[in-house]
Scaffold this motif. Structure first.
Motif, PDB file in Angstrom:
ATOM      1  N   ARG A 122     109.535 -76.033  13.176  1.00 47.42           N
ATOM      2  CA  ARG A 122     109.993 -76.621  11.923  1.00 47.42           C
ATOM      3  C   ARG A 122     111.390 -77.164  12.171  1.00 47.42           C
TER       4      ARG A 122
ATOM      5  N   SER B 124     119.465 -71.847   5.701  1.00 45.75           N
ATOM      6  CA  SER B 124     118.581 -73.003   5.592  1.00 45.75           C
ATOM      7  C   SER B 124     117.154 -72.531   5.807  1.00 45.75           C
ATOM      8  N   ASP B 125     116.196 -73.409   5.605  1.00 46.90           N
ATOM      9  CA  ASP B 125     114.800 -73.013   5.811  1.00 46.90           C
ATOM     10  C   ASP B 125     114.472 -72.839   7.280  1.00 46.90           C
ATOM     11  N   THR B 126     115.349 -73.320   8.175  1.00 46.01           N
ATOM     12  CA  THR B 126     115.147 -73.132   9.612  1.00 46.01           C
ATOM     13  C   THR B 126     116.188 -72.198  10.212  1.00 46.01           C
TER      14      THR B 126
ATOM     15  N   GLY C 163     116.766 -67.753   6.402  1.00 47.63           N
ATOM     16  CA  GLY C 163     115.584 -68.253   5.715  1.00 47.63           C
ATOM     17  C   GLY C 163     114.374 -67.368   5.954  1.00 47.63           C
TER      18      GLY C 163
ATOM     19  N   MET D 280     111.522 -68.002   7.539  1.00 49.97           N
ATOM     20  CA  MET D 280     110.578 -68.442   8.561  1.00 49.97           C
ATOM     21  C   MET D 280     110.090 -67.293   9.441  1.00 49.97           C
TER      22      MET D 280
ATOM     23  N   ASN E  40     107.906 -64.791   7.493  1.00 51.61           N
ATOM     24  CA  ASN E  40     106.599 -65.373   7.186  1.00 51.61           C
ATOM     25  C   ASN E  40     105.674 -65.352   8.401  1.00 51.61           C
TER      26      ASN E  40
END
Length: 430
Positions: A61, A272-274, A278, A280, A283
């Motif tokens: 990602r 951040s999502d990365t 986050g 990641m 998940n």
């Protein structure tokens, strides 16, 4: 070459190739993915349903990549062994309206990313790299790896006191030049699009940054040192890939599921999502448990037995500034990995983690060192405390000793990359 160098330099040669080919986090991810695929790992999409199959898998990602290997016989409660690292480095990044200039010079507007040592970017030949986002939502990597830009320093004749203390204004003094003439709106992106082989009108977004085009090199009388950009922290990404692929190729039965998690945005806080803050990593680990038919109870058991080595660069004792270091902890290049400790948990290591790391180094036959900060100076931090707090897993902070951290060009021991990879491999093998 000095007899003191006991190790095959093939690993460090390969690291130098990886560094040169990875001027941005996006290139680092692409090169990591290519190495994993060569080792038999397969990429899976986060948007697809995941299955219970064994073997090597990875997801990407942006500037982050997470890879793991599910061995035969793994259950839903099998714990993980994680190598954590990051793909980003402090640098200069292109602003949304990049075309600027003054007094007959064409310049590129940049923003400062991370804790940059500003003066190291002065009077250095710079290239441009990153990714373009196209109209259809796809991405295209671009790497202009030749002298294109330069941040020129003011001549000493116009700043007689410069050697008494250089002061740089982040807004006014760090704008690189790339030509002569008046700035033209859209010029830089048209140039970059042409370099990438796409139409400029199809480029709707970009994440671009500058990099030094000087190649990594051995340094010193006997070549015992390595000078290179982005050692912080592509050194650990490269070592993590080498360790992961070696661990799964060793033919030994693995007691853990080995994982490499290389995040983006560590240098500006990991939010951040990365980034490590986050969701990641969590998940990926949870979906892997559930894909193998696991329940929340088995997920909790797997996490409870999981250990993460957060691998990042650390500080070697500086011969010209030894008073900035703790007087009893002086890590040196080619002394092996360093174990980072801070009782205020700026590093996540505790006594239990120290024992796990020491055991891995002993199995690998690798020497190791301690690092603590000078009590009167603030301690830096890593993804380690974030990982421990966010996921509730045992985390240990380690790294390699270097000088000039956050410089455009850093320095470490030329034997240390191999030593780090060997220790990481032993850790993953359990």
């Amino acid at each position: 070459m000095s007899p003191a160098h006991r190790f095959d330099r093939g690993h460090t040669d390969d690291l130098m190739t990886f560094l040169a080919a990875s001027p941005s986090p996006y290139h680092a991810v692409a090169n990591t993915a290519a190495r994993l695929e060569k080792a038999g790992f397969r990429q899976i999409a986060e948007t697809d349903a995941w299955d219970a199959s064994t073997g090597g898998k990875f997801v990407t990602r942006g500037g982050a990549i997470i890879a793991w290997y599910v061995p035969e016989g793994a259950t839903a409660a099998t714990p993980y062994r994680i190598i954590g690292a990051h793909t980003d480095s402090p640098n200069l990044r292109v602003k949304p309206l990049p075309d600027t200039g003054a007094h007959g010079w064409r310049q590129v507007a940049v923003e400062l990313y991370g804790g940059t040592l500003l003066n190291t970017w002065l009077d250095r030949d710079l290239g441009l790299s990153g990714r373009l986002t196209l109209r259809d939502g796809t991405h295209r990597l671009v790497n202009v790896d030749r002298p294109l830009l330069r941040v020129p320093q003011l001549a000493i004749h116009l700043d007689r006191g410069v050697n008494e203390g250089l002061k740089l204004d982040k807004q006014r003094h760090m704008t690189p030049i790339w030509g002569i003439g008046r700035p033209v709106e859209g010029d830089l992106i048209r140039f970059v699009a042409e370099e990438a082989g796409v139409a400029a009108e199809d480029v709707k977004g970009w994440d671009l940054m500058v990099h030094s085009v000087e190649a990594p090199a051995y340094l010193g009388r006997d070549g015992e040192l390595l000078a290179a950009p982005r050692l912080d922290n592509l050194m650990s990404v490269h070592a993590g890939v080498a360790a992961l692929t070696a661990a799964v190729a060793g033919g030994e039965e693995l007691s853990y599921i080995p994982v490499l998690a290389a995040f983006d945005h560590e240098e500006n806080g990991s939010q951040s999502d990365t980034g490590a803050q986050g969701p990641m990593l969590g998940n990926v680990l949870e979906r892997s448990v559930f894909a193998r038919g696991g329940t929340y109870e088995e997920r909790a058991r797997a996490f409870a037995g999981t250990v993460c080595l957060s691998s990042d660069m650390g500080h070697a004792v500086h011969p010209n500034y030894a008073d900035h270091h703790d007087p009893d902890h002086h890590p040196l290049p080619n002394g092996g990995p360093i174990l980072k400790l801070n009782v205020n948990m700026r590093y996540a290591t505790d006594g239990h983690g120290r024992a796990i790391f020491a055991a891995a180094c002993e199995r690998a036959g690798v020497p190791w060192q301690h690092f603590v900060s000078h009590n009167a100076m603030p301690c830096g931090t890593t993804i380690g405390p974030i990982t421990a707090a966010r996921h509730g897993i045992t985390t240990i902070d380690i790294g390699l000793a270097c000088l000039s951290m956050h410089s455009a060009r850093e320095l470490c021991g030329a034997d240390d990359p191999y030593l780090l990879a060997a220790a990481l491999t032993a850790f993953l093998e359990g």
